[in-house]
Write a protein that holds these residues in place. Structure first.
Motif, mmCIF file in Angstrom:
data_model
loop_
_atom_site.group_PDB
_atom_site.id
_atom_site.type_symbol
_atom_site.label_atom_id
_atom_site.label_comp_id
_atom_site.label_asym_id
_atom_site.label_seq_id
_atom_site.Cartn_x
_atom_site.Cartn_y
_atom_site.Cartn_z
ATOM 1 N N GLU A 6 0.842 -1.195 0.000
ATOM 2 C CA GLU A 6 0.000 0.000 0.000
ATOM 3 C C GLU A 6 0.877 1.246 0.000
ATOM 4 O OE1 GLU A 6 -4.345 -0.706 1.962
ATOM 5 O OE2 GLU A 6 -2.713 -0.237 3.336
ATOM 6 N N ALA A 7 0.427 2.267 -0.689
ATOM 7 C CA ALA A 7 1.161 3.525 -0.723
ATOM 8 C C ALA A 7 0.184 4.653 -1.020
ATOM 9 C CB ALA A 7 2.273 3.488 -1.771
ATOM 10 N N PHE A 8 0.534 5.841 -0.527
ATOM 11 C CA PHE A 8 -0.267 7.039 -0.769
ATOM 12 C C PHE A 8 0.632 8.080 -1.419
ATOM 13 C CE2 PHE A 8 -2.147 4.810 2.780
ATOM 14 C CZ PHE A 8 -3.502 4.822 2.484
ATOM 15 N N ILE A 9 0.222 8.563 -2.590
ATOM 16 C CA ILE A 9 1.039 9.528 -3.315
ATOM 17 C C ILE A 9 0.156 10.685 -3.803
ATOM 18 C CG2 ILE A 9 2.655 7.755 -4.092
ATOM 19 C CD1 ILE A 9 1.339 7.908 -6.860
ATOM 20 N N ARG A 10 0.820 11.775 -4.151
ATOM 21 C CA ARG A 10 0.131 12.922 -4.750
ATOM 22 C C ARG A 10 0.692 13.141 -6.146
ATOM 23 N NH1 ARG A 10 -3.162 17.074 -3.808
ATOM 24 N NH2 ARG A 10 -2.810 19.066 -4.844
ATOM 25 N N VAL A 11 -0.205 13.305 -7.107
ATOM 26 C CA VAL A 11 0.208 13.543 -8.494
ATOM 27 C C VAL A 11 -0.332 14.908 -8.935
ATOM 28 C CG1 VAL A 11 0.407 11.125 -9.132
ATOM 29 C CG2 VAL A 11 -1.800 12.242 -9.324
ATOM 30 N N GLU A 12 0.515 15.650 -9.607
ATOM 31 C CA GLU A 12 0.135 16.965 -10.111
ATOM 32 C C GLU A 12 0.546 17.060 -11.573
ATOM 33 O OE1 GLU A 12 1.789 20.037 -7.679
ATOM 34 O OE2 GLU A 12 0.620 19.464 -5.893
ATOM 35 N N ALA A 13 -0.442 17.080 -12.453
ATOM 36 C CA ALA A 13 -0.168 17.209 -13.884
ATOM 37 C C ALA A 13 0.291 18.630 -14.192
ATOM 38 C CB ALA A 13 -1.409 16.857 -14.693
ATOM 39 N N GLY A 14 0.942 18.791 -15.327
ATOM 40 C CA GLY A 14 1.457 20.105 -15.712
ATOM 41 C C GLY A 14 0.359 21.055 -16.152
ATOM 42 N N VAL A 57 7.414 -0.193 -2.334
ATOM 43 C CA VAL A 57 8.264 0.426 -1.318
ATOM 44 C C VAL A 57 8.860 1.749 -1.779
ATOM 45 C CG1 VAL A 57 10.362 -0.792 -2.037
ATOM 46 C CG2 VAL A 57 10.109 -0.051 0.334
ATOM 47 N N ASP A 58 9.094 1.923 -3.075
ATOM 48 C CA ASP A 58 9.691 3.178 -3.560
ATOM 49 C C ASP A 58 8.821 4.388 -3.255
ATOM 50 O OD1 ASP A 58 11.821 1.768 -4.523
ATOM 51 O OD2 ASP A 58 11.058 1.623 -6.570
ATOM 52 N N PHE A 59 7.521 4.182 -3.179
ATOM 53 C CA PHE A 59 6.612 5.312 -2.945
ATOM 54 C C PHE A 59 6.598 5.742 -1.484
ATOM 55 C CE2 PHE A 59 4.991 3.118 -6.731
ATOM 56 C CZ PHE A 59 5.068 4.156 -7.630
ATOM 57 N N ARG A 60 7.230 4.977 -0.609
ATOM 58 C CA ARG A 60 7.368 5.409 0.777
ATOM 59 C C ARG A 60 8.356 6.565 0.885
ATOM 60 N NH1 ARG A 60 5.546 1.663 4.708
ATOM 61 N NH2 ARG A 60 3.598 0.815 3.888
ATOM 62 N N ILE A 88 4.926 6.789 -14.267
ATOM 63 C CA ILE A 88 5.277 6.265 -12.952
ATOM 64 C C ILE A 88 5.139 4.743 -13.014
ATOM 65 C CG2 ILE A 88 4.745 6.304 -10.492
ATOM 66 C CD1 ILE A 88 3.454 9.017 -10.897
ATOM 67 N N ARG A 89 6.221 4.049 -12.812
ATOM 68 C CA ARG A 89 6.219 2.583 -12.899
ATOM 69 C C ARG A 89 5.721 1.971 -11.602
ATOM 70 N NH1 ARG A 89 8.925 0.759 -17.383
ATOM 71 N NH2 ARG A 89 10.047 2.393 -18.526
ATOM 72 N N VAL A 90 4.794 1.024 -11.741
ATOM 73 C CA VAL A 90 4.217 0.330 -10.579
ATOM 74 C C VAL A 90 4.202 -1.171 -10.877
ATOM 75 C CG1 VAL A 90 2.791 2.305 -9.903
ATOM 76 C CG2 VAL A 90 1.865 0.578 -11.461
ATOM 77 N N LEU A 152 -3.658 9.918 -4.406
ATOM 78 C CA LEU A 152 -3.982 8.555 -4.818
ATOM 79 C C LEU A 152 -3.618 7.541 -3.737
ATOM 80 C CD1 LEU A 152 -2.663 8.561 -8.503
ATOM 81 C CD2 LEU A 152 -4.953 9.120 -7.684
ATOM 82 N N HIS A 153 -4.415 6.491 -3.694
ATOM 83 C CA HIS A 153 -4.143 5.343 -2.835
ATOM 84 C C HIS A 153 -3.826 4.175 -3.748
ATOM 85 C CE1 HIS A 153 -5.898 2.034 0.002
ATOM 86 N NE2 HIS A 153 -4.590 1.999 -0.036
ATOM 87 N N LEU A 154 -2.587 3.690 -3.685
ATOM 88 C CA LEU A 154 -2.158 2.558 -4.494
ATOM 89 C C LEU A 154 -2.206 1.299 -3.640
ATOM 90 C CD1 LEU A 154 0.972 4.060 -6.309
ATOM 91 C CD2 LEU A 154 -1.442 4.209 -6.953
ATOM 92 N N GLU A 155 -2.773 0.250 -4.204
ATOM 93 C CA GLU A 155 -2.901 -1.015 -3.483
ATOM 94 C C GLU A 155 -2.455 -2.144 -4.400
ATOM 95 O OE1 GLU A 155 -6.303 -2.632 -0.607
ATOM 96 O OE2 GLU A 155 -6.898 -2.732 -2.711
ATOM 97 N N LEU A 156 -1.474 -2.890 -3.947
ATOM 98 C CA LEU A 156 -0.945 -3.996 -4.743
ATOM 99 C C LEU A 156 -1.581 -5.305 -4.314
ATOM 100 C CD1 LEU A 156 1.045 -5.297 -6.724
ATOM 101 C CD2 LEU A 156 2.743 -5.291 -4.888
ATOM 102 N N ILE A 157 -2.160 -6.012 -5.275
ATOM 103 C CA ILE A 157 -2.698 -7.348 -5.030
ATOM 104 C C ILE A 157 -1.953 -8.306 -5.946
ATOM 105 C CG2 ILE A 157 -4.710 -8.847 -5.206
ATOM 106 C CD1 ILE A 157 -6.444 -6.604 -4.381
ATOM 107 N N LEU A 158 -1.300 -9.271 -5.344
ATOM 108 C CA LEU A 158 -0.472 -10.189 -6.114
ATOM 109 C C LEU A 158 -1.307 -10.984 -7.111
ATOM 110 C CD1 LEU A 158 1.840 -11.564 -3.294
ATOM 111 C CD2 LEU A 158 2.271 -9.681 -4.864
#
Length: 358
Positions: A6-14, A57-60, A88-90, A152-158
């Motif tokens: 799980e990760a929480f990020i902020r994205v801002e387009a140009g 983990v990179d988004f931490r 953004i690679r996920v 954004l809330h990113l959630e990884l499900i294997l």
């Protein structure tokens, strides 16, 4: 590497670039007219699924992601350069939600798949675009529109074909070590597995499937006990579940059938269709019991549960019985893929294997 799902990020387009107010000024052309160009569009932000990643983990460490804004327009009808899009690679299997509203924006299930999460701003208009027969020297222009901003809330499900289910110390990690190249930690205490592990089971040329091992589930997991529902979600995309049961527990007061019922209750409490997934029973640690005791315990467990689905006996430690289990799993998965239209019959030639005659 620590497993983070799980990760929480902020994205801002140009932002879009502003239009330009300019007039043509050249020798011998006293009234050249307006020549202000438009601005450039702002860069958008996309998520890109990448098979080489297996954790968030990179988004931490990097939570803010900004795309480039568009440049302003210029004279001589020159348009401003557009901002570059940001990729953004996920990991494959990532689901994306709007953090504030909980709205699902999509999921990335195949390598190379893209998902637009923030649209870049639209470019502004230069004064050359406002010229008309009644407005020969316009001084109007429009600024560019701002790009989208989102939390954004990113959630990884294997993504796995088969999921392993069972109480702590049931032998799930030992089984995945036995049948694949995965090497999860194995020890003689509960909750040795603290994060999911994936293993690839190979049964010949182009015959393989992915198996997932999650931390042990205990009573009350759906309400947060133990490791709670943190990892149960990783079983949501599996086609089939293997329910491992320890037939030779150290604590003889533990009843295998009662443990199976407790986990069934947790699957139901978790919700979704997890409790309705096809589930096979695997009676593990059979090498620790004499044949007569093994037969009695097997019959007792099946009678108490009224079990009608497939049942297997094996020893994850020695490998006894695992080869037949894996072969039957492979055949069942192939049948399920055929039923869903995701695969073709084995006797149908594959384009990758077909070669024209010289």
């Amino acid at each position: 590497m620590k497993f983070v799902d799980e990760a929480f990020i902020r994205v801002e387009a140009g932002d879009g670039g502003s239009g330009c107010v300019s007039f043509r000024r050249e020798k011998y052309i006293p009234k050249g007219g307006p020549d202000g160009g438009d601005g450039g569009d702002g860069g958008s932000i996309y998520l890109l699924a990448d098979n080489n990643l297996n954790t968030l983990v990179d988004f931490r460490f990097q939570r803010m992601h900004r795309a480039e804004s568009g440049h302003k327009g210029m004279g001589k009808d020159m348009r401003g350069r557009g901002g570059r899009d940001l990729l953004i690679r996920v990991p494959v299997g990532t689901r994306v939600f709007e953090q504030e509203t909980g709205e699902s924006l999509g999921e990335l299930l195949t390598n190379g798949e893209r998902l637009l999460v923030a649209q870049g701003g639209f470019h502004g208009i230069g004064n050359a675009r406002y010229k008309s027969s009644t407005n020969r020297a316009p001084r109007q222009f429009s600024p560019g529109t701002p790009g989208e901003r989102r939390d954004l809330h990113l959630e990884l499900i294997l993504l796995a074909d088969v999921g392993l289910l069972g109480f702590p110390n049931a032998g799930k990690s030992s089984l995945i070590r036995q049948v694949s190249s995965a090497r999860p930690k194995v020890a003689d205490y509960p909750f040795t597995t603290l994060y999911p592990n994936l293993g690839v089971v190979r049964l010949g040329h182009r015959r393989s499937f992915v198996i997932a091992d999650i931390p042990g589930v205990i009573e009350g997991a759906a309400e947060g006990a133990g490791l709670g529902i943190q990892f149960l979600k990783h079983l949501a995309r599996t086609r089939l579940l293997l329910h491992l049961v320890d037939l030779a527990p150290l604590d003889e007061s533990l009843e295998p059938a009662a443990q199976v019922r407790k986990i069934e209750a947790e699957l139901t409490a978790f919700g979704g269709d997890l409790a309705q997934k096809e589930r096979w029973l695997v009676l593990n640690k059979c090498d620790l019991l004499p044949p007569e005791v093994l037969r009695q315990r097997r019959e007792q467990v099946l009678d108490d549960l009224g079990w009608l689905a497939p049942v297997y006996e094996c020893s994850a430690l020695t490998g006894a019985g695992t080869a037949q289990l894996m072969e039957d799993l492979m055949r069942r998965l192939e049948a399920l893929k055929l039923e869903s239209g995701e695969a073709r019959p084995a006797d149908e030639p594959d384009a990758a294997d077909w070669h024209p005659l010289d």
